[in-house]
Enzyme design. Structure first.
Site, PDB file in Angstrom:
ATOM      1  N   HIS A  26       0.816  -1.319   0.023  1.00 44.95           N
ATOM      2  CA  HIS A  26       0.008  -0.120   0.110  1.00 44.95           C
ATOM      3  C   HIS A  26       0.918   1.297  -0.066  1.00 44.95           C
ATOM      4  CE1 HIS A  26       0.297  -0.236   4.580  1.00 44.95           C
ATOM      5  NE2 HIS A  26      -0.069   1.098   4.410  1.00 44.95           N
ATOM      6  N   ASP A  63       1.265  -7.728   2.154  1.00 43.13           N
ATOM      7  CA  ASP A  63       1.149  -6.417   1.867  1.00 43.13           C
ATOM      8  C   ASP A  63       2.705  -5.801   1.896  1.00 43.13           C
ATOM      9  OD1 ASP A  63       1.057  -3.571   1.886  1.00 43.13           O
ATOM     10  OD2 ASP A  63      -0.667  -3.425   3.472  1.00 43.13           O
ATOM     11  N   SER A 109       3.841   2.313   8.396  1.00 39.94           N
ATOM     12  CA  SER A 109       3.866   1.302   7.569  1.00 39.94           C
ATOM     13  C   SER A 109       5.166   0.946   6.767  1.00 39.94           C
ATOM     14  CB  SER A 109       2.831   1.670   6.539  1.00 39.94           C
ATOM     15  OG  SER A 109       1.491   1.373   6.966  1.00 39.94           O
TER      16      SER A 109
END
Ligand code: ARG
Ligand code: GLU
Length: 720
Positions: A85, A221, A655
């Site tokens: 992402h 991810d 992230s």
């Protein structure tokens, strides 16, 4: 004797439990503040191995990725790892209907196939320094906020300039503890960063926005990039002659996995937290700001959804926008629930009461701190309606794509009226706008935006008083008698900014006097009114109160430290490099429900649903599952581990951060938090707050067995 030992054991246990979890710590202070605790929790490396300016350390492998993620260097050839992402925008930009990397994945089978990404950069921290003394030099008690700000600005400029004289580095001073401390960051930025690999979305985004912010999770991810530099190993703009970067250090990758209670730490760039605000602020965020933002986003998402379902093109155009809107929509829902469940507002109120009593118990303190809490109360009472109006303006007004786009022609219109502007200057602007228009329309579907517009305007007018609305919005609501569909139809049919062909033609023959056509455009007029409302009715007031709050918050921060001398304080996240540490841990989200600390490939098969976009499983992955072809990436029990959770205190920006084990080896990549724990930006709860990490073994398994890109795994330093 026995009694004493039990008591001692209980003490030890409570101390140990209170250890893990909360806190985002400053790397250069680890040795002083955290190393003993980290070691007691199982860490085998030293603070110096994590952050050092004397030798290469893990910090030399940690990157700020793009504008708001973290990435880590995992090979001596500048290979970097982050989330899917985080690389999503880049992957999308390289995708077309024919070459849909978003759907099918992308793998460079050798370096010549790696794809450049103009505009993407990564930044390394060279060193940091406490510069509180220099920055606060000349500050005297009793100065106004404006005087104080001017001195700090001047000192900051001087400090930053001196720090990088004669180097190609960048320098930035950032406030900590609400301006009680200042740190200087010297960084190096790389602009040639190429896409190396990304799994298909049904791996990299498996579970999509449905599973987002939730545990149990099965998302692969991750995506991979590579840093390129000039022949001298220095940052350089993109050039085909550039070569892979040779880093000072790269992170070894462990195949050993993690088990419950294992020590882990996360090293990255948390964006922002607000752990030290008064109860009034928490009340404003959760009761005034979040509810309308949640509702308005829900409306937008519903419309996106209905169009994306009908067309592959619209799905590609809107997938990134959808993810962006959905992400904080869901975060806010979780945050509000978490704050309520924790009784966070009541807890803060109770502490504030004690605090005020403590302050008033001493004459000196009473003068300094006695009126702090009431001052907060009155400031937030004033801020509430302004912040509500701002929320509507951002979520409703700026939720309309064409409105934001129309406003981007403001500078051109102004320049065109300016007699002293040269034709050259205007041409340059027009060329730039042509290219931004191309980007805009590539991902624009007018019917979506039209429906969004009608729906958001209706909501805005319904929920806000006329005085809180931009003039044009209030006026048109009356003109159209609250028939927002007719307003939308006419506006979208008439405007230049919703039609690629019309706009191109207009820009193609642009002359200075063409500005009249911009200024007569109904969308431009509306956009002007919305932005003017912000700049004249909202921003000045909110800035004025914010300045007052800054000052109160700075004093309150210092006061909280005095009031709770035994509490160990950490500075709120501010997009600077931090270390957070905890243990791998399960949790009970609700009565009678238990969540284990890891997920496996079995769970992907359980979730499989070929009729739901988010739960389609790749045939190749299924085949690997059926033949249990996991190779060296299997866990000891033979399963394929997908993700795990722990008590590391993380937030947006973490992230892509490496999750490291006791030996400083990579065991996972952080990518999310659990829904029950999303209030940790405002108040952390060790019982409920978990960070979610991709198990590095699943990542390597996908690269090697699924994608056949084993050469990338070969580049890494594996610890078996
Ligand atoms: N919630 C994660 C974060 O805050 C992941 C967001 C991207 N994933 C998604 N399904 N939208 O950024
Ligand atoms: N997904 C978030 C990010 O992009 C991390 C999750 C969180 O907010 O903790 O930074």
């Amino acid at each position: 004797m026995k009694k004493i030992t039990t008591l001692f054991a209980i003490l030890l246990i409570t101390v140990r439990l209170s250890l893990a979890g909360e806190g985002m710590w400053i790397p250069m202070l680890l040795e002083q503040l955290n190393e003993p605790e980290m070691k007691s929790m199982g860490m085998r490396i030293s603070a110096e191995d994590i952050y050092s300016i004397n030798k290469s350390s893990l910090k030399d492998a940690i990157l700020l990725f793009g504008r708001g993620c973290t990435a880590e260097i995992i090979s001596d050839q500048g290979l970097i790892l982050t989330n899917h992402h985080c690389g999503y925008g880049q992957i999308q930009r390289h995708s077309t209907l024919e070459n849909d990397y978003l759907t099918r994945g992308f793998w460079a089978m050798d370096k010549s196939q790696e794809l450049p990404n103009p505009g993407l950069s990564v930044t390394l921290l060279i060193r940091m320094e406490d510069v509180t003394k220099q920055i606060l030099e000349g500050i005297k008690p009793g100065m106004t906020e404006a005087e104080r700000a001017a001195i700090i600005k001047a000192n900051t400029g001087k400090t930053e300039k001196q720090a990088i004289e004669g180097t190609s580095y960048n320098a930035r001073v950032r406030p900590f503890y609400y301006g009680n401390e200042y740190y200087l960051f010297i960084t190096e930025t790389f602009n040639d960063v190429r896409l190396v690999g990304a799994p298909p979305s049904n791996i990299g985004k498996f579970g999509g926005d449905t599973d987002n912010w939730m545990w149990p999770r099965h998302t692969g991810d991750f995506s991979m990039f590579r840093i390129y530099v000039n022949k001298n190993n220095e940052p350089a703009e993109y050039s085909p002659d550039n070569v892979p970067y040779k880093p000072k250090s790269h992170i070894p990758v462990s195949l050993k996995g993690v088990e419950k209670n294992d020590f882990t730490f996360v090293f990255g760039y948390p964006g922002s937290t607000q752990e030290y605000l008064p109860s009034y602020a928490i009340e404003m965020i959760t009761e005034t700001e979040n509810p309308p933002a949640i509702r308005l986003r829900e409306k937008r998402l519903g419309i996106f959804d209905s169009y994306m379902e009908q067309s592959d093109l619209v799905r590609i155009q809107y997938s990134n926008k959808y993810a962006g809107v959905a992400n904080y929509w869901k975060k806010m829902i979780g945050e509000n629930r978490g704050i309520r469940k924790l009784d966070a507002i009541e807890k803060k109120q109770a502490i504030e009461k004690q605090f005020t009593e403590w302050a008033n118990a001493d004459a000196g303190r009473a003068g300094q701190y006695g009126k702090l809490i009431p001052a907060f109360e009155s400031a937030y009472r004033k801020l509430n309606p302004i912040s509500e109006a701002e929320t509507y303006l951002i979520e409703a007004g700026l939720g309309v794509e064409a409105l934001r786009f129309a406003y981007s022609f403001n500078q051109l219109a102004e320049k065109s009226k300016d007699k002293s502007a040269s034709a050259d200057e205007l041409n340059k602007m027009v060329t730039q706008l042509k290219s931004s228009a191309e980007g805009f329309f590539k991902n624009y579907h007018k019917p979506v935006d039209r429906d969004v517009f009608a729906s958001l305007m209706a909501d805005w007018v319904q929920h806000q008083d006329v005085q809180a609305l931009p003039e044009m919005v209030a006026r048109q609501a009356i003109v159209y008698n609250n028939d927002f569909n007719t307003w939308a139809d006419e506006l979208f049919a008439e405007s230049l900014f919703t039609d690629a062909v019309k706009l191109n033609k207009f820009l193609g023959s642009y002359k200075a006097k063409s500005y009249k056509k911009i200024e007569a455009d109904p969308f431009y007029i509306l956009a002007q009114s919305v932005y003017n409302h912000y700049f004249t009715n909202i921003q000045p007031l909110s800035q004025q109160i914010a300045m007052q709050l800054d000052s109160l918050q700075r004093i309150y921060m210092q006061a909280q430290m005095e009031f709770q001398p035994n509490k160990r304080f950490y500075p709120d996240a501010n997009s600077t490099l931090r270390v957070t540490y905890g243990v791998v841990d399960d949790y009970y989200p609700r009565d009678a429900v238990f969540y284990r600390h890891y997920t496996t490939l079995e769970g992907i098969m359980e979730k499989e649903d070929p009729s739901v976009y988010d739960y389609v499983v790749e045939p190749k992955l299924k085949e690997l599952y059926n033949t249990k072809n996991y190779g060296r990436y299997a866990a000891k029990d033979g399963s394929m581990r997908i993700a795990f959770i722990g008590s590391n205190h993380t937030t947006g920006g973490n992230s892509g951060s490496p999750v490291l084990n006791a030996d400083g080896q990579l065991v996972g990549v952080n990518f999310d938090r659990n829904w029950e724990g999303t209030m940790s930006d405002l108040m952390y709860d060790p019982d409920q707050c978990r960070n979610i990490s991709l198990d590095i073994r699943y990542c390597l398994f996908i690269v090697d067995k699924f994608a056949g890109a084993g050469h990338l795994v070969e580049e890494m330093t594996l610890v078996e």
